[in-house]
Design a protein around this motif. Structure first.
Motif, PDB file in Angstrom:
ATOM      1  N   ARG A  64       0.834  -1.203   0.000  1.00 40.84           N
ATOM      2  CA  ARG A  64       0.000   0.000   0.000  1.00 40.84           C
ATOM      3  C   ARG A  64       0.867   1.251   0.000  1.00 40.84           C
ATOM      4  O   ARG A  64       0.576   2.230  -0.704  1.00 40.84           O
ATOM      5  N   GLU A  65       1.931   1.219   0.780  1.00 40.59           N
ATOM      6  CA  GLU A  65       2.819   2.381   0.869  1.00 40.59           C
ATOM      7  C   GLU A  65       3.503   2.677  -0.462  1.00 40.59           C
ATOM      8  O   GLU A  65       3.667   3.839  -0.850  1.00 40.59           O
ATOM      9  N   GLN A  66       3.881   1.627  -1.187  1.00 45.22           N
ATOM     10  CA  GLN A  66       4.554   1.830  -2.465  1.00 45.22           C
ATOM     11  C   GLN A  66       3.582   1.926  -3.635  1.00 45.22           C
ATOM     12  O   GLN A  66       3.996   2.083  -4.782  1.00 45.22           O
ATOM     13  N   ARG A  67       2.272   1.800  -3.336  1.00 43.28           N
ATOM     14  CA  ARG A  67       1.215   1.931  -4.350  1.00 43.28           C
ATOM     15  C   ARG A  67       1.374   0.910  -5.470  1.00 43.28           C
ATOM     16  O   ARG A  67       1.167   1.217  -6.645  1.00 43.28           O
ATOM     17  N   GLY A  68       1.699  -0.300  -5.098  1.00 42.45           N
ATOM     18  CA  GLY A  68       1.814  -1.325  -6.129  1.00 42.45           C
ATOM     19  C   GLY A  68       2.304  -2.637  -5.562  1.00 42.45           C
ATOM     20  O   GLY A  68       2.852  -2.713  -4.463  1.00 42.45           O
ATOM     21  N   GLY A  69       2.109  -3.673  -6.355  1.00 43.27           N
ATOM     22  CA  GLY A  69       2.514  -5.016  -5.977  1.00 43.27           C
ATOM     23  C   GLY A  69       1.541  -6.023  -6.560  1.00 43.27           C
ATOM     24  O   GLY A  69       0.519  -5.658  -7.147  1.00 43.27           O
ATOM     25  N   HIS A  70       1.881  -7.281  -6.425  1.00 45.73           N
ATOM     26  CA  HIS A  70       1.044  -8.340  -6.976  1.00 45.73           C
ATOM     27  C   HIS A  70       1.081  -9.519  -6.021  1.00 45.73           C
ATOM     28  O   HIS A  70       2.153 -10.006  -5.651  1.00 45.73           O
ATOM     29  N   VAL A  71      -0.074  -9.990  -5.615  1.00 41.91           N
ATOM     30  CA  VAL A  71      -0.194 -11.146  -4.734  1.00 41.91           C
ATOM     31  C   VAL A  71      -0.848 -12.289  -5.500  1.00 41.91           C
ATOM     32  O   VAL A  71      -1.952 -12.133  -6.031  1.00 41.91           O
ATOM     33  N   PHE A  72      -0.157 -13.423  -5.565  1.00 46.25           N
ATOM     34  CA  PHE A  72      -0.716 -14.654  -6.121  1.00 46.25           C
ATOM     35  C   PHE A  72      -1.025 -15.588  -4.960  1.00 46.25           C
ATOM     36  O   PHE A  72      -0.127 -15.949  -4.195  1.00 46.25           O
ATOM     37  N   ASN A  73      -2.269 -15.978  -4.823  1.00 48.47           N
ATOM     38  CA  ASN A  73      -2.637 -16.991  -3.843  1.00 48.47           C
ATOM     39  C   ASN A  73      -2.957 -18.286  -4.586  1.00 48.47           C
ATOM     40  O   ASN A  73      -3.857 -18.310  -5.436  1.00 48.47           O
ATOM     41  N   ILE A  74      -2.203 -19.331  -4.269  1.00 51.54           N
ATOM     42  CA  ILE A  74      -2.386 -20.608  -4.954  1.00 51.54           C
ATOM     43  C   ILE A  74      -3.467 -21.403  -4.236  1.00 51.54           C
ATOM     44  O   ILE A  74      -3.261 -21.879  -3.115  1.00 51.54           O
ATOM     45  N   SER A  75      -4.606 -21.529  -4.863  1.00 55.40           N
ATOM     46  CA  SER A  75      -5.685 -22.362  -4.347  1.00 55.40           C
ATOM     47  C   SER A  75      -5.522 -23.743  -4.971  1.00 55.40           C
ATOM     48  O   SER A  75      -4.428 -24.320  -4.952  1.00 55.40           O
ATOM     49  N   SER A  76      -6.558 -24.262  -5.545  1.00 62.95           N
ATOM     50  CA  SER A  76      -6.554 -25.575  -6.200  1.00 62.95           C
ATOM     51  C   SER A  76      -7.872 -25.679  -6.945  1.00 62.95           C
ATOM     52  O   SER A  76      -8.846 -25.001  -6.590  1.00 62.95           O
ATOM     53  N   ILE A  77      -7.932 -26.527  -7.939  1.00 60.72           N
ATOM     54  CA  ILE A  77      -9.224 -26.764  -8.567  1.00 60.72           C
ATOM     55  C   ILE A  77     -10.206 -27.316  -7.530  1.00 60.72           C
ATOM     56  O   ILE A  77     -11.421 -27.109  -7.638  1.00 60.72           O
ATOM     57  N   LEU A  78      -9.688 -27.962  -6.470  1.00 62.60           N
ATOM     58  CA  LEU A  78     -10.558 -28.433  -5.396  1.00 62.60           C
ATOM     59  C   LEU A  78     -10.995 -27.284  -4.480  1.00 62.60           C
ATOM     60  O   LEU A  78     -11.796 -27.495  -3.570  1.00 62.60           O
ATOM     61  N   GLY A  79     -10.506 -26.089  -4.732  1.00 64.71           N
ATOM     62  CA  GLY A  79     -11.010 -24.896  -4.071  1.00 64.71           C
ATOM     63  C   GLY A  79     -12.071 -24.203  -4.895  1.00 64.71           C
ATOM     64  O   GLY A  79     -12.555 -23.130  -4.520  1.00 64.71           O
ATOM     65  N   PHE A  80     -12.441 -24.808  -6.004  1.00 67.43           N
ATOM     66  CA  PHE A  80     -13.521 -24.315  -6.858  1.00 67.43           C
ATOM     67  C   PHE A  80     -14.609 -25.359  -7.012  1.00 67.43           C
ATOM     68  O   PHE A  80     -15.796 -25.043  -7.068  1.00 67.43           O
ATOM     69  N   ASP A  81     -14.194 -26.596  -7.083  1.00 69.76           N
ATOM     70  CA  ASP A  81     -15.118 -27.726  -7.193  1.00 69.76           C
ATOM     71  C   ASP A  81     -14.730 -28.751  -6.133  1.00 69.76           C
ATOM     72  O   ASP A  81     -13.735 -29.451  -6.258  1.00 69.76           O
ATOM     73  N   GLY A  82     -15.543 -28.834  -5.083  1.00 66.13           N
ATOM     74  CA  GLY A  82     -15.194 -29.684  -3.956  1.00 66.13           C
ATOM     75  C   GLY A  82     -15.729 -31.099  -4.022  1.00 66.13           C
ATOM     76  O   GLY A  82     -15.634 -31.828  -3.034  1.00 66.13           O
ATOM     77  N   GLY A  83     -16.250 -31.497  -5.148  1.00 70.96           N
ATOM     78  CA  GLY A  83     -16.880 -32.812  -5.241  1.00 70.96           C
ATOM     79  C   GLY A  83     -15.909 -33.946  -5.422  1.00 70.96           C
ATOM     80  O   GLY A  83     -15.951 -34.662  -6.437  1.00 70.96           O
ATOM     81  N   CYS A  84     -15.029 -34.131  -4.457  1.00 70.96           N
ATOM     82  CA  CYS A  84     -14.037 -35.205  -4.558  1.00 70.96           C
ATOM     83  C   CYS A  84     -13.939 -35.886  -3.200  1.00 70.96           C
ATOM     84  O   CYS A  84     -13.450 -35.300  -2.226  1.00 70.96           O
ATOM     85  N   ALA A  85     -14.428 -37.115  -3.108  1.00 70.21           N
ATOM     86  CA  ALA A  85     -14.452 -37.836  -1.838  1.00 70.21           C
ATOM     87  C   ALA A  85     -13.052 -37.978  -1.248  1.00 70.21           C
ATOM     88  O   ALA A  85     -12.073 -38.148  -1.975  1.00 70.21           O
TER      89      ALA A  85
END
Length: 261
Positions: free
Chosen positions: A126-147
């Motif tokens: 915020r102080e430098q007014r820039g940056g990029h954050v990548f958060n690595i989820s998973s396809i199982l964080g979008f579709d949870g239908g996996c026993a």
């Protein structure tokens, strides 16, 4: 044009994280990388690049430990441009078979570890007014239908939800946020026991390309398996929305008023 950036990558001792770190260093970026064993991380990278590479021994569940790592990165390189929250692991088993310790441990690393990093880096960005954050989820964080992967899926759904909120909060400060949904990579069998086809090197390069793009994606699905699974989930939800539309909208206050009239 100088495209060199300062990166911080968590969970970099193996897999996608390690490949990404090596690729970044080869391309001339400065990289701080975390692992539970910084010495092993240095050995895994296979190069002593003074001034370019900073291996850090970090317990991501320890907030003070994380803050010290971010401070060390800024001290060593003079800033911080891109953060990749890659660290995470999966707990396999039916939900009712997992212990409280197993579940909480998984959330400590996969969710609270991500939040610890975010809280440490966002004030600087915020102080430098820039940056990029990548958060690595998973396809199982979008579709949870996996026993048997419900616990892991729950942690990744949490990452997905907090990342969407983070994107809204960070945008006014010029900070870009990307939520990454990798499918299975070829270094291990996937949750269904099939041989995965995703190339981790191509996934790593995709992250680098996204960081350099003029417009960063908020949702980035990596791998054909992930893409197809996401599309199938979206189509399924659309079908249920249409099938149950009358019931869904009928409970609204505005609809009750119209019926009373």
């Amino acid at each position: 044009m100088n495209t060199e950036k300062i990166w911080l990558v968590t969970g970099a001792s193996a897999g996608l994280g390690l490949i990404l770190v090596k690729m970044l260093l080869d391309q001339g970026h400065k990289v701080a990388a975390t692992s539970r064993d910084g010495g092993a991380l240095l050995d895994a990278v296979g190069a002593k690049l003074e001034g370019s590479f900073l291996p850090l021994t970090v317990d991501l569940a320890d907030e003070r430990n994380v803050r010290r790592a971010v401070d060390a990165t800024v001290t060593a390189f003079g800033g911080l441009d891109v953060v990749v929250n890659n660290a995470g692991y999966g707990v396999q088993g039916a939900l009712d078979s997992l212990s409280d310790a197993d579940l909480r441990g998984n959330f400590d690393v996969n969710v609270f570890g991500v939040l610890n990093v975010i809280r440490a880096v966002l004030p600087r960005m915020r102080e430098q007014r820039g940056g990029h954050v990548f958060n690595i989820s998973s396809i199982l964080g979008f579709d949870g239908g996996c026993a048997d992967w419900g616990a892991y899926s729950a942690t990744k759904f949490a990452v997905s939800g907090l990342t969407e909120a983070l994107a809204v909060e960070a945008a006014p400060h010029g900070i870009r946020v990307s939520l990454v949904y990798p499918g299975p990579m070829r270094e291990a069998r996937n949750a269904h026991g099939h041989k995965p086809g995703g190339d981790p090197a191509k996934m790593a390069q995709a992250l680098i390309n996204a960081a350099q793009a003029q417009y960063a994606p908020l949702h980035l699905f990596l791998g054909r398996d992930a893409f197809d699974q996401a599309r199938a989930k979206i189509q399924s939800v659309q079908q249920e929305l249409a099938r149950w539309r009358e019931m869904s909208v009928s409970i609204g206050v505005a609809d009750e008023r119209r019926l009373a009239a």
